[in-house]
Scaffold this motif. Structure first.
Motif, short mmCIF file in Angstrom:
data_model
loop_
_atom_site.label_atom_id
_atom_site.label_comp_id
_atom_site.label_asym_id
_atom_site.label_seq_id
_atom_site.Cartn_x
_atom_site.Cartn_y
_atom_site.Cartn_z
N ARG A 249 36.94 50.16 40.35
CA ARG A 249 35.70 49.60 39.80
C ARG A 249 34.97 50.66 38.98
O ARG A 249 35.11 51.84 39.21
N GLU B 157 41.72 48.50 44.06
CA GLU B 157 40.98 48.10 42.88
C GLU B 157 40.12 49.26 42.35
O GLU B 157 39.46 49.95 43.12
N SER C 84 40.01 45.97 35.63
CA SER C 84 39.69 44.93 34.64
C SER C 84 40.16 45.36 33.26
O SER C 84 40.25 46.55 32.96
N ASN C 85 40.40 44.37 32.40
CA ASN C 85 40.78 44.68 31.01
C ASN C 85 39.72 45.54 30.34
O ASN C 85 40.03 46.46 29.57
N ASP D 117 44.09 37.04 28.85
CA ASP D 117 43.56 37.78 29.99
C ASP D 117 44.62 38.67 30.62
O ASP D 117 44.31 39.76 31.11
N ASN E 88 46.76 42.79 34.12
CA ASN E 88 45.70 43.08 33.17
C ASN E 88 46.24 44.09 32.16
O ASN E 88 47.22 44.79 32.42
#
Lengths: 418, 418
Positions: free
Chosen positions: B262, B260, B218-219, B81, B55
């Protein structure tokens, strides 16, 4: 490159007098003396006096920290009809000096008025030099005594010398013009050099400019002309992008030629043009005498969407340190010019932009115009050249005069302590 | 001086790794080679590759003349992406090169992708150097061949060297942070030096910064963090007030740590802070490695009516040539600081302004605070000091990092031809 962005008056249209100065017009006397503000012992105190009450107009720095003498001058412009004298010291700016500074500036007017036998409201005052030190009033007194004693009709050149700080040459000028069959004149002196990016509101480095004339003209009309001409002269020059706390332009008109300039007459047009020629010539001389300057660069932007866009572009190039150092190095590096245009904030289409050096294509449609680098080097190694930008994106234009940044500039400003 | 204007993250809160670089996070390889863009024969071509799709987020120059590689990167951010690789050359900016320049930037991605066995949309490209010359594609080809052959997990330092132009030292960094019990890392490299006054819109000198991490993010979230952190790091530094056509920040996150991040979690807060510490440290190093720099100056403005007023004040002081040359000379000349505040365009009351050097009063209520000049000289002769301005006119604040302007700055920029 379709049209001339704005009027630039050549001195050649007017008769510039050899050794002309603020004392060229009838009824003006001046003096320049050493009062002791400067450690060097160089002349540092000037006085300019009209034999009769003179109408006047002023333009001053837009810096929030306007110096005490600027605040005093603004009051004169607001509340007085005429003035008789100007008192100017170099070596101390009387800026950021609070209420004491204001009192000292007013006291300077009172002391000068008493010696001259006039009212203190008829005296304006300017200071240039280091910021934040109170005016040594004993030195002011000494300056006034010496100056009043040596006032003369030949004193213009001495006054121009006494107002210098880091200037290398005094800047005086006078032109003659015939109006209604009578020979009238405009004289002026200026100092500049560092801290030059005037944004004179009518009421801008420390640049000081005193203008004298023997025509009769109302304060309102004179003020209009000064405002309009400052926008086309002192506000078009930028040496280091720094604006001073003390910038001042004062014009005095004593009417002793007997010629009156009325609004909307051919005489008014001629007088305004002569005044502009004088102001532009002094502005040019200030740029060339800027600290450590080796090059004079005229930057002009054409065909912008708005005058503001044209101005943003011209000033961005003129103030770019990378452009200024490239010019000092005689490097045609047009990439720095387009980069400065690109971050100027102006709106335009990069793929339409043409750039010329002295009319020779450098950039065509946003890319290399293909002119051999050696041809461009020949131009940017000259003492004076023009950078023209055609945005092909509208009808508006703007120009500024600027210069390069040299080792000497850094040296002067790293070492300056008065 | 009541409150800290904005967060400044010290590296001491995070574990900085010795010899850390863009290849510290898991799964990143890099190379730095000599392709032949620079006449000097110094390394001039770098490649950074993630073993798996990463990403990514980018921030780019706001200059109207954005260079071809910047235009290509912007497309990747909009339409892709993930990316796998970055290709960077120094010695040629591929800026103001028109459609050919765009084609060459795209072709660079294709050539690199082919050699790496990936899609050209997975390659981003950056260039830095002289503006207005087409990329020599044979040299690009040679660079890609050499770089692909020498990609390694130890290649981060070499890549940091290959992206330098007038930088005197390569700038690499990596920090470790434990998230959910797993040690993750953030690596980064940057080059800067001249043309530094970033105004990076997410998507600023040619400053280039490549950031790598092995967290999964995430991007959108990465882009938010980059945007917020650029505003607190690279957009807070100004070396010469010139902004480049090529400024680029690219962050790549390949997720290989398995952790990850978030939104709105403690992990996100910790990661963002570590990212900010990395970006601020590199921003500091860029300022100290600025062309001819001898001094690092932190300028902070408190209690302004608006953030914009505080920013106008801070940037006006930081960009003032007269302040910068005084700092070079070790001259405490506060008059130049107040003059720069005064012409900044910010709204404030001059008679309320206090100024401090490293907390020592210099100006009180718009005038001399009375601290002996020798005490101030001791401060401004240091290699690093803070100029604080308290406007006493509101609640808003802003800070910038800047430096002095030396003889060496003028020399480097008058002589620069790549």
């Amino acid at each position: 490159m379709s049209k001339q962005p704005t009027e630039i008056k050549s001195m050649s249209s007017f008769k510039r007098l050899a050794n002309g100065s603020v004392t060229t017009p009838r009824g003006f006397r001046a003096a320049g003396v050493t009062a002791g503000f400067k450690r060097s012992g160089a002349p540092d105190f000037a006085m300019l006096v009209s034999d009769v009450p003179a109408n006047f107009a002023g333009a001053f720095t837009s810096c929030t920290f306007a110096a005490a003498p600027v605040q005093v001058c603004r009051k004169r412009v607001l509340f007085c009809d005429t003035i008789r004298a100007a008192v100017i010291n170099s070596g101390n700016a009387n800026a950021c000096t609070g209420d004491t500074g204001i009192s000292n500036a007013e006291a300077t007017c009172v002391l000068a008025a008493n010696k001259l036998g006039i009212n203190s409201n008829e005296v304006v005052v300017s200071s240039t030099g280091r910021i934040g030190t109170q005016l040594p009033m004993d030195t002011v007194k000494k300056g006034i005594e010496l100056a009043v004693a040596s006032l003369s009709e030949e004193g213009g050149e001495l006054a121009a010398q006494a107002i210098m700080t880091t200037d290398t040459v005094p800047k005086s000028i006078a032109v003659e013009l015939e109006l209604d069959g009578v020979v009238c004149s405009i004289g002026a002196m200026t100092k500049g050099a560092g801290m030059i990016d005037p944004s004179l509101k009518v009421p801008h480095a420390t640049m000081l400019c005193y203008i004298t004339t023997d025509v009769k003209i109302s304060n309102a009309l004179l003020s209009d002309m000064i405002e309009e001409n400052v926008a086309q002269s002192f506000n078009r020059i930028t040496i280091d992008g720094d604006m001073s706390t003390n910038d001042t332009v004062i014009a005095m008109a004593n009417g002793l030629s007997g010629v009156e300039i009325r609004p909307d007459t051919p005489q008014a047009a001629t007088f305004r043009e002569a005044l502009l020629a004088v102001m532009q010539q002094l502005a040019r001389e200030m740029v060339m005498d800027g600290e450590g300057v080796t090059k004079f660069v005229h930057v002009e932007v054409f065909n912008a969407r708005s005058t503001e866009d044209a101005k943003l572009c011209a000033e961005s190039v003129a103030n770019s340190l990378l452009c200024k150092t490239a010019w000092f190095g005689g490097d045609p590096n047009w990439g720095r010019v387009v980069a400065a245009l690109g971050y100027s904030g102006a709106k335009f289409k990069p793929e339409k932009v043409d750039v010329f050096y002295d009319g020779v294509p450098v950039v065509r449609e946003g890319g290399d115009a293909g002119t051999p680098e050696s041809d461009l080097v020949d131009i940017v190694r000259k003492r004076e050249f023009t950078v023209s930008v055609d945005l092909h994106d509208g009808d508006e234009s703007y120009w500024v005069w600027t210069n390069d940044i040299s080792y000497e500039y850094v040296k002067i400003n790293a070492d300056y302590h008065t």
